[in-house]
Design a protein around this motif. Sequence first.
Motif, PDB file in Angstrom:
ATOM      1  N   ALA A  68      -7.172  -2.839  -5.207  1.00  0.00           N
ATOM      2  CA  ALA A  68      -5.900  -1.991  -5.770  1.00  0.00           C
ATOM      3  C   ALA A  68      -5.364  -2.784  -6.818  1.00  0.00           C
ATOM      4  O   ALA A  68      -5.396  -3.844  -7.181  1.00  0.00           O
ATOM      5  CB  ALA A  68      -4.932  -1.748  -4.613  1.00  0.00           C
ATOM      6  N   ILE A  70      -1.422  -2.556  -8.993  1.00  0.00           N
ATOM      7  CA  ILE A  70      -0.025  -2.038  -8.511  1.00  0.00           C
ATOM      8  C   ILE A  70       0.643  -2.230  -9.874  1.00  0.00           C
ATOM      9  O   ILE A  70       0.922  -3.130 -10.106  1.00  0.00           O
ATOM     10  CB  ILE A  70       0.555  -2.805  -7.611  1.00  0.00           C
ATOM     11  CG1 ILE A  70      -0.309  -2.634  -6.301  1.00  0.00           C
ATOM     12  CG2 ILE A  70       1.903  -2.282  -7.290  1.00  0.00           C
ATOM     13  CD1 ILE A  70       0.006  -3.676  -5.058  1.00  0.00           C
ATOM     14  N   GLU A  93      -5.514  -1.732   8.831  1.00  0.00           N
ATOM     15  CA  GLU A  93      -5.458  -2.222   7.490  1.00  0.00           C
ATOM     16  C   GLU A  93      -4.723  -1.018   6.675  1.00  0.00           C
ATOM     17  O   GLU A  93      -4.000  -1.471   5.672  1.00  0.00           O
ATOM     18  CB  GLU A  93      -6.806  -2.038   7.006  1.00  0.00           C
ATOM     19  CG  GLU A  93      -7.551  -3.329   7.566  1.00  0.00           C
ATOM     20  CD  GLU A  93      -9.130  -3.519   6.634  1.00  0.00           C
ATOM     21  OE1 GLU A  93      -9.073  -2.983   5.618  1.00  0.00           O
ATOM     22  OE2 GLU A  93      -9.859  -4.467   7.210  1.00  0.00           O
ATOM     23  N   GLU A  94      -4.708   0.059   6.727  1.00  0.00           N
ATOM     24  CA  GLU A  94      -3.950   1.097   6.041  1.00  0.00           C
ATOM     25  C   GLU A  94      -2.541   0.714   5.917  1.00  0.00           C
ATOM     26  O   GLU A  94      -1.815   0.709   4.952  1.00  0.00           O
ATOM     27  CB  GLU A  94      -4.207   2.323   6.321  1.00  0.00           C
ATOM     28  CG  GLU A  94      -3.856   2.862   7.630  1.00  0.00           C
ATOM     29  CD  GLU A  94      -4.677   2.598   8.578  1.00  0.00           C
ATOM     30  OE1 GLU A  94      -4.793   3.550   9.812  1.00  0.00           O
ATOM     31  OE2 GLU A  94      -5.868   1.895   8.567  1.00  0.00           O
ATOM     32  N   ARG A  95      -1.977   0.455   7.046  1.00  0.00           N
ATOM     33  CA  ARG A  95      -0.535   0.020   7.146  1.00  0.00           C
ATOM     34  C   ARG A  95      -0.234  -1.472   6.494  1.00  0.00           C
ATOM     35  O   ARG A  95       0.791  -1.315   5.746  1.00  0.00           O
ATOM     36  CB  ARG A  95      -0.225  -0.060   8.627  1.00  0.00           C
ATOM     37  CG  ARG A  95       1.424  -0.424   8.788  1.00  0.00           C
ATOM     38  CD  ARG A  95       1.604  -0.665  10.307  1.00  0.00           C
ATOM     39  NE  ARG A  95       3.242  -1.188  10.351  1.00  0.00           N
ATOM     40  CZ  ARG A  95       3.436  -1.903  11.431  1.00  0.00           C
ATOM     41  NH1 ARG A  95       2.701  -2.115  12.611  1.00  0.00           N
ATOM     42  NH2 ARG A  95       4.868  -2.204  11.597  1.00  0.00           N
ATOM     43  N   VAL A  97      -1.945  -2.735   3.988  1.00  0.00           N
ATOM     44  CA  VAL A  97      -2.054  -2.406   2.482  1.00  0.00           C
ATOM     45  C   VAL A  97      -0.915  -1.723   1.808  1.00  0.00           C
ATOM     46  O   VAL A  97      -0.192  -2.249   0.815  1.00  0.00           O
ATOM     47  CB  VAL A  97      -3.531  -1.744   2.131  1.00  0.00           C
ATOM     48  CG1 VAL A  97      -3.147  -1.444   0.672  1.00  0.00           C
ATOM     49  CG2 VAL A  97      -4.631  -2.591   2.716  1.00  0.00           C
ATOM     50  N   SER A  98      -0.425  -0.889   2.770  1.00  0.00           N
ATOM     51  CA  SER A  98       0.691  -0.088   2.394  1.00  0.00           C
ATOM     52  C   SER A  98       1.962  -0.919   2.301  1.00  0.00           C
ATOM     53  O   SER A  98       2.866  -1.020   1.314  1.00  0.00           O
ATOM     54  CB  SER A  98       1.229   1.035   3.265  1.00  0.00           C
ATOM     55  OG  SER A  98       2.378   1.514   3.018  1.00  0.00           O
ATOM     56  N   ARG A  99       2.153  -2.069   3.249  1.00  0.00           N
ATOM     57  CA  ARG A  99       3.334  -2.889   3.249  1.00  0.00           C
ATOM     58  C   ARG A  99       3.025  -3.810   2.017  1.00  0.00           C
ATOM     59  O   ARG A  99       3.963  -4.410   1.556  1.00  0.00           O
ATOM     60  CB  ARG A  99       3.419  -3.840   4.566  1.00  0.00           C
ATOM     61  CG  ARG A  99       3.599  -2.746   5.668  1.00  0.00           C
ATOM     62  CD  ARG A  99       5.087  -2.193   5.632  1.00  0.00           C
ATOM     63  NE  ARG A  99       6.436  -3.081   5.588  1.00  0.00           N
ATOM     64  CZ  ARG A  99       6.813  -3.624   6.353  1.00  0.00           C
ATOM     65  NH1 ARG A  99       6.214  -3.369   7.659  1.00  0.00           N
ATOM     66  NH2 ARG A  99       7.599  -4.472   6.307  1.00  0.00           N
ATOM     67  N   VAL A 101       1.617  -3.340  -0.899  1.00  0.00           N
ATOM     68  CA  VAL A 101       2.159  -2.581  -2.082  1.00  0.00           C
ATOM     69  C   VAL A 101       3.436  -2.458  -2.219  1.00  0.00           C
ATOM     70  O   VAL A 101       4.338  -2.938  -3.293  1.00  0.00           O
ATOM     71  CB  VAL A 101       1.689  -1.149  -1.885  1.00  0.00           C
ATOM     72  CG1 VAL A 101       2.073  -0.483  -3.159  1.00  0.00           C
ATOM     73  CG2 VAL A 101       0.030  -1.450  -2.267  1.00  0.00           C
ATOM     74  N   GLU A 102       4.343  -2.288  -1.140  1.00  0.00           N
ATOM     75  CA  GLU A 102       5.536  -2.327  -1.139  1.00  0.00           C
ATOM     76  C   GLU A 102       6.077  -3.785  -1.612  1.00  0.00           C
ATOM     77  O   GLU A 102       7.287  -3.767  -2.458  1.00  0.00           O
ATOM     78  CB  GLU A 102       6.019  -1.855   0.343  1.00  0.00           C
ATOM     79  CG  GLU A 102       5.903  -0.442   0.561  1.00  0.00           C
ATOM     80  CD  GLU A 102       6.295  -0.252   2.129  1.00  0.00           C
ATOM     81  OE1 GLU A 102       6.670  -1.202   2.666  1.00  0.00           O
ATOM     82  OE2 GLU A 102       6.058   0.862   2.386  1.00  0.00           O
TER      83      GLU A 102
END
Length: 357
Positions: A68, A70, A93-95, A97-99, A101-102
Amino acid sequence: MDSKLTADRLPHRRHRLAIALSAGLLLSAGAMTGCSEDRATNAEKTPLGQQASPGGAYATIEDGEVIARINGSPLYRENLEVVKENLGAEVPEERLVSRMVELRLLADRAREEGLDRDPQTQARIQNAIDNQLANAYLVNYMTEMEVSEADVEAAYDKEMEALGKETQYRAMHILVEDEQTARDLIAQLDDGADFGELAQEHSKDTGSGEAGGDLGWFSLDQMVEPFADAVGALEPGQRADEPVETRFGWHIVQLEETRPMPKPTLEQMRPELEDRARRDAINGMIAELRDSANVEILTSDVRSMVERDDDADTQTDSQASNQADNASGESAEAPAAEAGDESDMGSLPAEPLKAMP
């Protein structure tokens, strides 16, 4: 032996591998207080500050797989795998990756506001870098380290020589609330009452009470001192004339028999001996690094702290050596240590993202 008598101070016979890395403690330092313009200006004068910039680029991972971007900065699969490994739990994993990114967005905002130039923040970053590199080096050092069979056998022989001088005791006791009850039971024993029956009926220590007061085999240093002193003063088959008071209550004590400390096999002790060899090798390596380094302590208060720490290390090493020389080991009847129990790297400091989710 199932009894309340076992002391909290029982020396642990299996020494876990301990690696003293003070940097690991610094990772949990308190939250940063405000950042003034003067502090940011001062930070720029430090080597780390000269390398930083509000919008500084993230480090490139050589041969890393970018998963990704950012705001233009890469997020690598290696970033994700390291966090997954450190969490030690199943997190989607989606959670994750989201964290991440944040987390990156928050870090970018911190740079925009100049927080990366705050002295305390820079110190934490430098500590984290030192901590991670030190961990990586130690893991690599241990991976490449080989403990020779000759060293293990020599250490085992030394342990067995010490064990040959120690004694195990098998005793019975009845534990009651108060001295008068204990004296009443002693009077009944003097009149011919059965010790086991009285223990089953009256003892507060239900574990041994169900076995007629039998505590099984133990060494004296496994027991609280007043009780151990009373047992050590008896001859096999002898009962103490006076009740013994400990923090648990009042004891009627009878020594059944003694025996030399059973010797564990080489295979039972191998994990402990190998870990001890690794620990000694690591301590020696660190001592060599310190001896060959040019370390200047520039302030008197820090110099006094270092001197106190060196004195404490010397005392700790001496105590550990004495404990090893006097260790009684575990009974040959005891199970061997579980595989991997003594050689894990659990004592190494955790990653800063350990508790991220």
